[in-house]
Enzyme design. Structure first.
Site, PDB file in Angstrom:
ATOM      1  CE1 TYR A   1      30.132 -19.446 -40.437  1.00 23.31           C
ATOM      2  CE2 TYR A   1      30.160 -22.076 -38.769  1.00 23.31           C
ATOM      3  CZ  TYR A   1      30.677 -21.316 -39.830  1.00 23.31           C
ATOM      4  OH  TYR A   1      31.486 -22.088 -41.359  1.00 23.31           O
TER       5      TYR A   1
ATOM      6  CD  GLN B   1      23.884 -24.290 -48.103  1.00 22.36           C
ATOM      7  OE1 GLN B   1      22.295 -23.792 -48.364  1.00 22.36           O
ATOM      8  NE2 GLN B   1      24.892 -23.397 -48.781  1.00 22.36           N
TER       9      GLN B   1
END
Length: 269
Positions: A98, A257
């Site tokens: 990430y 999301q």
């Protein structure tokens, strides 16, 4: 982030029973109250809050944040971190990939989380933060030592001597047996409290469970995409296997999301 519309969160499911979770939005953030404070991950001794914060977007410029990271987004991430802790959410999930260095202008998510933890502990030394991170099964990585080396690099970025949960982010093209061995070694060396996998199929999940079981180490969790509009874990045997073997299913993107949040907000107005 669990506390902000523009990020990601995850939920923890233990067996087939799901606790009641209520979230009330206020000024862009949420106060979360759970029916029970924590849940134990699988057969491990690790207990975590049922709602966690995913740090996938922190520092990222390849998918999130309109492909750029700046001070405003840094402050938003830090505010989400602090607000989460203030409201009893202490479980944070990140990964070595990430905020990848391969993306221009990105900052590693582990580095940011470690910075936030350090700054918080300076003013609140007794604060509890539970950290989960993940190993990337990249094609050039082979064997158990690659897992230990990657974990030590993650610990360096986080500024920690150990983490609560270490996971294999996805199944590799090859070398998976060695990766599972590496998870067991990490437990035995005291670098992690519990180990899990992510994005594992039913077959791979069972194989990992059995291999660790031979060493007396429980496979604590399998983190998968799971929400009201993406329910494949119910169809492909993953959730059933987790229930059968006593492995906790950690659902990432439980609000898809933000799509589900936008739907709920639209319906309620």
């Amino acid at each position: 982030m669990a506390m902000h519309v523009s990020g990601a969160c995850f939920s923890v499911f233990s067996g087939s029973r799901v606790g009641n979770i209520r979230a009330v939005a206020s000024e862009g953030f949420a106060t979360v109250k759970t029916a029970e404070d924590k849940v134990k991950l699988g057969g491990s001794d690790l207990k975590v809050t049922k709602l966690g914060v995913g740090a996938w977007s922190w520092g990222d410029t390849s998918y999130w944040n309109n492909f750029q990271w700046d001070d405003r987004k840094m402050k938003a991430a830090k505010a989400a971190f602090d607000t989460s802790l203030d409201n009893g959410i202490t479980f944070f999930d990140t990964a070595e990939v990430y905020g990848s260095r391969a993306s221009f202008g990105a900052i590693n998510s582990e580095t940011l989380l470690g910075r936030f933890i350090k700054e918080r502990k300076q003013r609140d030394p007794e604060v509890e933060v539970t950290v989960a991170t993940k190993f990337a099964a990249l094609p050039w990585r082979l064997g158990r030592q690659s897992v230990l080396a990657a974990l030590k690099d993650s610990l360096f970025r986080l500024g920690l001597s150990s983490v609560e949960l270490y996971q294999l982010h996805w199944a590799g093209i090859w070398g998976n047996e060695g990766f599972i061995d590496g998870l067991g070694d990490a437990v035995e060396q005291g670098l992690v409290k519990a180990v899990g996998v992510s994005n594992y199929s039913e077959k791979r999940l069972r194989n990992a469970y059995e291999k660790l079981k031979k060493r007396g180490i429980p496979l604590a969790s399998n983190q998968v995409n799971y929400s009201l509009i993406y329910r494949k874990p119910e169809e492909n045997g993953v959730k059933a296997a987790c229930d059968e073997l006593g492995i906790t299913l950690i659902a990432y993107c439980p609000i898809a999301q933000g799509e589900l949040l936008l739907f709920f907000l639209t319906v309620s107005t």
